[in-house]
Design an enzyme around this catalytic site. Structure first.
Site, short mmCIF file in Angstrom:
data_model
loop_
_atom_site.label_atom_id
_atom_site.label_comp_id
_atom_site.label_asym_id
_atom_site.label_seq_id
_atom_site.Cartn_x
_atom_site.Cartn_y
_atom_site.Cartn_z
N SER A 149 33.48 38.56 31.65
CA SER A 149 33.25 38.32 33.08
C SER A 149 34.06 39.33 33.87
O SER A 149 35.11 39.80 33.41
CB SER A 149 33.69 36.91 33.47
OG SER A 149 33.73 36.75 34.88
N TYR A 162 39.95 30.33 32.93
CA TYR A 162 38.75 31.16 32.81
C TYR A 162 39.11 32.64 32.80
O TYR A 162 38.64 33.39 31.93
CB TYR A 162 37.80 30.85 33.97
CG TYR A 162 36.48 31.57 33.88
CD1 TYR A 162 35.57 31.24 32.89
CD2 TYR A 162 36.13 32.57 34.79
CE1 TYR A 162 34.34 31.89 32.79
CE2 TYR A 162 34.92 33.23 34.70
CZ TYR A 162 34.03 32.88 33.70
OH TYR A 162 32.82 33.53 33.60
#
Length: 272
Positions: A149, A162
């Site tokens: 990401s 995350y």
């Protein structure tokens, strides 16, 4: 990486994709099907995935669904072994399953959220690749694709689990790429920006350069086909992220002061 469009279905290349019941994983499955690939699709919600596969009109020769919890090492390894036994060695393996939940280190239960995030996003990614590495090396070809990401590039408040897990994906894939150098097996690291999926739809902050899942899948497919080792999609988010990486810490911290945070567990849907 070639795409077979003629001959029997069994002669077509094979792609193995986790997290295929929704979001990026499902969009990639559809894109590879359009390119003529056979599909090995993995999901914890296998009944939802099978219903979607049936709606596409794909039979068992074209697509098989495997039940697995990617966060459980033995579960995803077993799914990979079943794929090898039933469909053969994939040409492409895409570790797309992921978890994105906000966390607050001051809250004890969020430490468990962090552990689950790492189990799925990191150990689960390595376990997804594990069954196929030796077979791909023996064959001398293959692509292993890790979905990281843009959040890997710099930490965001409330996104500790995350961001850390996706930064680990980048480092892990880089390590694996070095290990497999000259083996014929490529490692591709993709860093999506904002994609309109269940992982992002309840975000409480602006999402610049938002892509549809289909648009992301088109660009990802081209990147994987080219064997590019690392790419941010869309490229504009890569520029933004690099600028943020260069920003001095005091300025970066001030910029993010008051920024809305990711939903914590129970506040919004956050699994994909």
């Amino acid at each position: 990486m070639t795409v077979a469009r003629s001959g029997s279905v069994a002669d077509r290349p094979l792609v193995f994709i986790t997290g295929a019941s929704s979001g990026i994983g499902q969009a990639l499955a559809l894109r590879y099907a359009q390119a003529g690939y056979r599909l090995a699709l993995v999901a914890r919600r296998s009944e939802v995935l099978q219903a979607w596969v049936n709606a596409q009109g794909w039979d068992d020769q074209r697509c098989r669904v495997y039940l697995a919890d990617v966060a459980e090492t033995d579960s995803i390894v077993a799914a990979g072994q079943r794929c090898l036994a039933e469909q053969g060695v994939p040409d492409v393996v895409i570790a797309s399953a992921g978890l994105s939940i906000g966390m607050d280190t001051a809250e004890r239960e969020d430490l468990d959220v962090m552990a689950r995030t790492f189990a799925l996003n990191n150990t689960g990614l390595a376990a997804t690749f594990h069954p196929f590495v030796k077979a791909m090396v023996a064959r001398g070809t293959g692509r292993l694709v890790g979905i990281a990401s843009v959040a890997a590039i710099r930490g965001l408040p409330g996104h500790g689990a995350y961001c850390a897990s996706k930064a680990a994906v980048v480092a892990y894939c880089e390590s694996l790429r070095g290990e497999l150098r000259r083996s014929g097996v490529d490692v591709v690291t993709l860093l999506p920006g904002y994609v309109d999926t269940p992982l992002t739809q309840q975000n409480r902050y602006a999402m610049p350069f938002l892509l549809s899942p289909a648009a992301f899948a088109d660009r990802a497919f081209a990147t994987i086909r080219a064997g590019t080792s690392y790419r941010v999609i869309p490229w504009q988010m890569g520029v933004v992220a690099k600028l943020l990486r260069l920003m001095p810490n005091p300025l970066y911290d001030r910029l993010l002061t008051g920024r809305a945070r990711k939903h914590r567990e129970g506040e919004g849907r956050s699994t994909g």
